[in-house]
Design a protein around this motif. Structure first.
Motif, PDB file in Angstrom:
ATOM      1  N   LEU A   1       0.841  -1.197   0.000  1.00 26.96           N
ATOM      2  CA  LEU A   1       0.000   0.000   0.000  1.00 26.96           C
ATOM      3  C   LEU A   1       0.872   1.241   0.000  1.00 26.96           C
ATOM      4  O   LEU A   1       1.623   1.479   0.943  1.00 26.96           O
ATOM      5  CB  LEU A   1      -0.918   0.032   1.238  1.00 26.96           C
TER       6      LEU A   1
ATOM      7  N   ARG B   1      -2.025   3.081  -4.479  1.00 26.17           N
ATOM      8  CA  ARG B   1      -3.452   3.340  -4.333  1.00 26.17           C
ATOM      9  C   ARG B   1      -3.760   4.767  -4.739  1.00 26.17           C
ATOM     10  O   ARG B   1      -3.065   5.699  -4.333  1.00 26.17           O
ATOM     11  CB  ARG B   1      -3.893   3.119  -2.886  1.00 26.17           C
TER      12      ARG B   1
ATOM     13  N   ASP C   1      -7.121   8.922  -1.642  1.00 25.32           N
ATOM     14  CA  ASP C   1      -8.206   8.628  -0.714  1.00 25.32           C
ATOM     15  C   ASP C   1      -8.073   9.537   0.495  1.00 25.32           C
ATOM     16  O   ASP C   1      -7.727   9.092   1.583  1.00 25.32           O
ATOM     17  CB  ASP C   1      -8.130   7.152  -0.280  1.00 25.32           C
TER      18      ASP C   1
ATOM     19  N   ARG D   1     -14.774  10.631  -0.512  1.00 27.23           N
ATOM     20  CA  ARG D   1     -13.403  10.148  -0.462  1.00 27.23           C
ATOM     21  C   ARG D   1     -13.279   8.899  -1.335  1.00 27.23           C
ATOM     22  O   ARG D   1     -14.252   8.456  -1.929  1.00 27.23           O
ATOM     23  CB  ARG D   1     -12.972   9.857   0.986  1.00 27.23           C
TER      24      ARG D   1
ATOM     25  N   THR E   1      -8.682  -3.289   6.055  1.00 29.56           N
ATOM     26  CA  THR E   1      -9.414  -3.683   7.265  1.00 29.56           C
ATOM     27  C   THR E   1      -9.657  -2.530   8.229  1.00 29.56           C
ATOM     28  O   THR E   1     -10.454  -2.662   9.144  1.00 29.56           O
ATOM     29  CB  THR E   1      -8.676  -4.824   7.985  1.00 29.56           C
ATOM     30  N   ASN E   2      -8.989  -1.394   8.005  1.00 27.36           N
ATOM     31  CA  ASN E   2      -9.310  -0.224   8.848  1.00 27.36           C
ATOM     32  C   ASN E   2     -10.731   0.239   8.527  1.00 27.36           C
ATOM     33  O   ASN E   2     -11.580   0.360   9.414  1.00 27.36           O
ATOM     34  CB  ASN E   2      -8.347   0.929   8.583  1.00 27.36           C
ATOM     35  N   ASP E   3     -10.968   0.475   7.234  1.00 26.97           N
ATOM     36  CA  ASP E   3     -12.304   0.924   6.853  1.00 26.97           C
ATOM     37  C   ASP E   3     -13.316  -0.203   6.931  1.00 26.97           C
ATOM     38  O   ASP E   3     -14.474   0.020   7.270  1.00 26.97           O
ATOM     39  CB  ASP E   3     -12.275   1.519   5.439  1.00 26.97           C
TER      40      ASP E   3
ATOM     41  N   CYS F   1      -4.003  -4.728   3.727  1.00 25.71           N
ATOM     42  CA  CYS F   1      -3.105  -3.597   3.969  1.00 25.71           C
ATOM     43  C   CYS F   1      -3.597  -2.701   5.101  1.00 25.71           C
ATOM     44  O   CYS F   1      -3.053  -1.639   5.333  1.00 25.71           O
ATOM     45  CB  CYS F   1      -2.883  -2.804   2.693  1.00 25.71           C
ATOM     46  N   GLY F   2      -4.649  -3.123   5.803  1.00 23.79           N
ATOM     47  CA  GLY F   2      -5.061  -2.358   6.983  1.00 23.79           C
ATOM     48  C   GLY F   2      -4.049  -2.584   8.103  1.00 23.79           C
ATOM     49  O   GLY F   2      -3.138  -3.404   7.968  1.00 23.79           O
TER      50      GLY F   2
HETATM   51  C1  PEP Z   1      -7.855   0.600   5.249  1.00 24.82           C
HETATM   52  O1  PEP Z   1      -8.935   1.182   5.256  1.00 24.82           O
HETATM   53  O2  PEP Z   1      -7.644  -0.450   5.856  1.00 24.82           O
HETATM   54  C2  PEP Z   1      -6.721   1.159   4.513  1.00 24.82           C
HETATM   55  C3  PEP Z   1      -5.593   0.484   4.410  1.00 24.82           C
HETATM   56  O3  PEP Z   1      -6.872   2.402   4.007  1.00 24.82           O
HETATM   57  P1  PEP Z   1      -6.779   3.742   4.882  1.00 24.82           P
HETATM   58  O4  PEP Z   1      -6.284   3.374   6.244  1.00 24.82           O
HETATM   59  O5  PEP Z   1      -5.855   4.632   4.157  1.00 24.82           O
HETATM   60  O6  PEP Z   1      -8.177   4.218   4.871  1.00 24.82           O
END
Ligand code: PEP
Ligand code: MG
Length: 917
Positions: free
Chosen positions: A602, A660, A663, A708, A811-813, A875-876
């Motif tokens: 990422l 990416r 965002d 976003r 996985t964050n979002d 990639c979270g």
């Molecule tokens: C996510 O959402 O897991 C992610 C990797 O993107 P960001 O943290 O930049 O929203």
């Protein structure tokens, strides 16, 4: 308050007896019924006492009451299960036979210790009672039998004190009151003119016993129980109850120990280290738990009971000295040390007592150790043939590797410092410096040669330079995936965030934690591994491993580096998952490669605009009200972006790179305060009103769910166009270098929920790619994939996979949207959720497998049903978390991507996952 269950016959439950009730009591000694594998049922202590007895180590006989009884006891409001009474009586009789003494006997009394013992050791959190079985008659028997009345009366007064406190609740009634038994002891000493406890004679102690008993009667209205079985039931109940005392509950939360594990109770024949100068008691480790060195490590006290060693009343002596003081016992102890390691095949932490020159083992467990010690012990035990490679890999907590890499506090100095507050440990390591409250002050101070800790309520992109300059970052708001945490971890900065107990006042320039008021310029130290915050300076050092990786130290000069590289070698041999990194600059990429990353999973392009004037162009682009204005800003961004990609492609030397597209949640990029707006207006040559108006127009109530991700590129195709152009032009450039670099860019679209969104962006990317390839006369092999980070994408993954060439789970979002829980706002109620065990872990740090994990499984299955070999990654922030990594291995992802400093942890965790799954 007297214990509920301290009756001769335990209280019977209201419910009928369970059919075929399970065995509740397990003996150890000559007859041993348990073994080391029964930790869940017998607790760690009980299981290992059984194991030690079984392999012929000198264990005083006794029995263990199971953790299941504890759960029953808790559920039934302090009642014991039916049948327990008979089992306990039988077990006591068995011990009586074995030792040739009788419980409650007037001439030859058997005494017990009653101790807790959970599945995981919880040192000092629960209650213990020693010398149980003494009363007004048995004390005389013990005096006669031992020929030492003073010893007997001392045991009796200790017992009454412990029992009175733990079982009968005779404790200080308010914060300022002294411990009541100690108070009586002190006044008696004063009355009699005795200085030390040891100056008290048998007669004095007898008087003390009377006073203790009077105290109990006064406070509780009940007499101190003389019946040994009544004592025993009281003690057993108290130990079970202590599973739910405040200390134990807090400890369980910290270490994620479920409340339904329960504790076992170990009832064991007392042996006495306080029988004279041929008696002693001590604790020892088979190796040094701080640095892992193979030395016998421990301490002991002559003529003392176990509690004295821990309580710090007298200073214990180092174990080596025992070789002189008691050569025979020392020899036996050394033999035990060898036998324990050979048998348990791990470093052991054990307790022993020497009674009249006889050695007894009271406990053994796998010793707690630092990260460094964990690594060293595993590597050396493998060399010594005590564990094979696979076991060694599994024995090292993956997080331990981190402690070989981060700067560290001098351990002694840290132990001496006082914690003023705590926060979420977000970026591991130790940092110490002057407090500053703004990024610009941080930069200025660092230029002037001072080390600083940047303290902010929360951070935003404009703080980046300050964050870079600072030794460490502290925020009072925000969780482990907040801006500060994310950026700090990527930069390898020490960081504590969400320290809600800290009040930061920018205007007054103060940081207040409880009663402590610190000002700008004062020293502050933060431990980003533990979350502890200290006032004052604590010395730190760069790790040896880092110095070797940076080429500042030769590998052969650093034993720690050799340990590190051995373990990493093993990890790479056994893991299935590839490990990539989240990196946005060539420097980050280079450091990740040094740590073993195999690609970039990422590259957040919006982060590439944090630095210098780029943030201005980025803001200009966001604030643009017409396409023309936006194109003008994009034109300025293009060369930077292209140059950055060239830098990254070069640094990655042909390793895969996932880029990416933009965002930027708008709230992270818009200028918030008047000063920044004024300055920005000046730099962009527009009026401040224009900026204020645009900020107002762009304001979103819920920016994390706002305009976003791909939504931006869909509204403004020119943004996607510019980014695609920068990527492909950069690729063309490095392919045409004198020493060409082979690149295969992976372009990733964020926040996709509909196949049509992906199609829209794909068309732009493919068109621009063709244009660049045609004009540059070069073929670029590229793929386009998508993030799976909102539930709709996961459940329609089969449709999306028709277009996407890879998935990367954001996985964050995905956590934010699946749980409907804001990444940025959960800090305010997280503690309530923790305390009520609704969350046992922070779902933004450790994957919620039951919910978010289910969506991932669905997406994997659906995605691969369309494209069998669809490449899958994550990639979270969870990509660097060991227990989440185990899940990602199990569901068959190809790689995890994490911040550069986490790469070694992820490599090791991936190997452990492969070995365990
Ligand atoms: C996510 O959402 O897991 C992610 C990797 O993107 P960001 O943290 O930049 O929203
Ligand atoms: Mg995201």
């Amino acid at each position: 308050m007297p214990a509920k269950a301290s009756k001769k016959n335990p209280k019977q439950p209201a419910e009928p007896a369970r059919k075929g009730a399970a065995k509740a009591v397990y003996a150890f000694g000559k007859k041993t019924e348990g073994n080391a594998s029964m930790r869940a049922l017998l607790g760690g202590k009980g299981a290992n006492l059984a194991e030690m007895a079984a392999i012929g180590l000198p264990v005083p006989p006794g029995f263990t009451i199971t953790t299941e009884v504890c759960n029953y006891f808790t559920k039934h409001n302090g009642a014991f299960p039916p049948g327990l009474d008979a089992e306990v009586h039988a077990a006591v009789r068995q011990v009586e036979q074995e030792v040739g003494k009788a419980f409650g006997d007037k001439t030859n009394p058997l005494l017990f210790s009653v101790r807790s013992g959970a599945r995981e050791s919880m040192p000092g959190m629960m209650d213990t009672i020693l010398n149980l079985g003494l009363n007004d008659e048995t004390v005389l028997g013990l005096a006669a039998k031992s020929g030492n009345p003073r010893f007997a009366w001392d045991c009796y007064r200790r017992f009454i004190q412990m029992y009175g406190d733990v079982v009968m609740g005779v404790q200080p009634r308010h914060e300022t009151e002294h411990e009541p038994f100690d108070h009586l002891m002190a006044s008696l000493k004063k009355e009699l003119g005795r200085k030390e406890d040891t100056d008290l004679t048998a007669e004095d102690l007898q008087e003390l016993v009377s006073r203790y008993k009077r105290l109990i009667k006064q406070r509780t209205g009940t007499t101190f129980p003389q019946d040994p079985y009544e004592q025993l039931w009281g003690a057993i109940g108290a130990v079970f109850r202590s599973w739910n005392n405040e200390r134990a509950v807090v400890y369980r939360q910290k270490y994620n120990i479920p409340s339904d594990w329960g504790t076992a109770v170990n009832v064991q024949t007392m042996v006495f280290g306080n029988m004279g100068d041929d008696s002693a008691t001590g604790v020892a480790f088979t190796r040094d738990p701080a640095n892992g060195e193979k030395v016998f490590y421990g301490e002991y006290l002559i003529n003392a009971q176990g509690e004295d060693v821990v309580a710090g009343v007298r200073t214990p002596k180092p174990i080596a000295q025992l070789a002189q003081e008691m050569p025979q016992a020392y020899k036996e102890l050394e033999a035990v040390r060898q036998k324990l390691e050979k048998h348990f095949r791990d470093m052991q932490d054990f307790e022993f007592t020497i009674e009249n020159n006889h050695l007894y083992m009271l406990q053994t467990r796998n010793g707690k150790r630092t990260g460094l010690a964990a690594v060293r012990i595993a590597v050396e035990m493998n060399k010594e043939g005590l564990m094979n490679e696979k076991t060694a890999v599994l024995k090292i907590p993956a997080e331990s590797i981190d402690s070989l890499l981060v700067p560290v506090f001098d351990p002694k100095a840290e132990a001496a410092a006082t914690v003023i507050a705590t926060g979420l440990p977000a970026g591991p390591g130790a940092a110490s410096g002057h407090i500053v409250f703004s990024a610009s002050t941080a930069e200025r101070e660092v230029k002037a040669g001072r080390k600083v800790i940047l303290c902010r309520v929360e951070t935003s992109p404009e703080d980046l330079k300050g964050m870079l300059a600072a030794e460490g970052i502290l925020t009072s708001r925000g969780g482990v995936s907040s801006h500060a945490a994310l950026v700090a971890r990527q930069l390898g900065k020490v960081c504590i965030c969400g320290a809600t107990g800290v009040k930061i006042d920018y205007a007054k320039k103060t940081l207040v934690a409880g009663k402590k008021v610190l000002r700008e310029g004062d020293y502050l130290s933060i431990n980003g591994t533990t979350g502890n915050i200290y006032a004052g300076a604590i010395d730190t050092t760069d790790s040896e491993v880092k110095r070797v990786l940076k080429g500042q130290l030769k590998p052969e000069k650093s034993y720690t580096y050799q340990l590190f590289s051995t373990v990493m070698g093993w990890a790479d041999k056994y893991r299935r998952l590839q490990v990539r990194t989240n990196a946005d600059t060539p420097e980050m990429a280079t450091s990740a490669i040094q740590l073993g990353a195999e690609g970039i999973g990422l590259c957040r392009t919006e982060h590439m605009f944090f630095e210098g004037e780029r943030i201005d162009f980025m803001r200009q682009m966001i604030l643009a009200s017409t396409e023309k204005e936006r194109r003008a800003a994009l034109k300025k961004l293009l060369p930077f972006q292209r140059q950055d990609f060239i830098g990254i492609f070069k640094a990655m030397k042909g390793h895969p790179v996932t880029i990416r597209l933009l965002d930027p949640p708008l709230h992270e990029f818009l200028p918030h305060d008047e000063t920044t707006r004024r300055q920005l207006a000046g730099r962009l040559g527009v009026s401040q009103e224009f900026i204020t108006d645009r900020v107002r127009a762009l304001h979103e109530v819920n920016p994390m769910l706002g305009h976003r991700g791909c939504r931006l590129g869909i509204s403004y195709p020119e943004i996607t166009e510019m980014q695609a152009r920068a990527i492909f032009e950069a690729a063309a450039t490095v392919k045409k270098l004198k020493n060409p670099i082979e690149v295969k860019p992976e372009v990733m679209i964020p926040l996709v929920g509909f196949k049509a969104e992906l199609q829209d962006q794909l068309d732009i990317i493919n068109r621009v790619a063709k244009e660049v390839m045609d004009s540059r006369q070069v073929h670029i092999d590229y793929t386009v994939g998508t993030m799976i980070e909102i539930p709709r994408a996961a459940v329609t993954a089969d449709e999306i996979a028709e277009l996407a060439e890879f998935f990367s789970f954001g996985t964050n979002d995905l956590t934010q949207t699946t749980l409907g829980l804001s990444r940025d706002d959960m800090g305010s109620f997280f503690d309530d959720y923790r305390n009520k065990e609704i969350f046992t872990q922070n779902p933004f740090a450790t994957l919620d497998q039951g919910g978010v994990g289910k969506l991932i499984e669905i997406a994997v299955q659906k995605g691969r049903s369309v494209k069998k070999h669809l490449k899958l990654g994550i990639c979270g922030e969870h990509g660097g978390d060991p227990s989440s990594i185990r899940f990602f291995d199990a569901v068959g992802l190809n790689y995890v991507s994490c911040s550069p400093p986490r790469v070694p942890v992820a490599r090791l965790a991936a190997a452990q996952a492969a070995l365990r799954n």
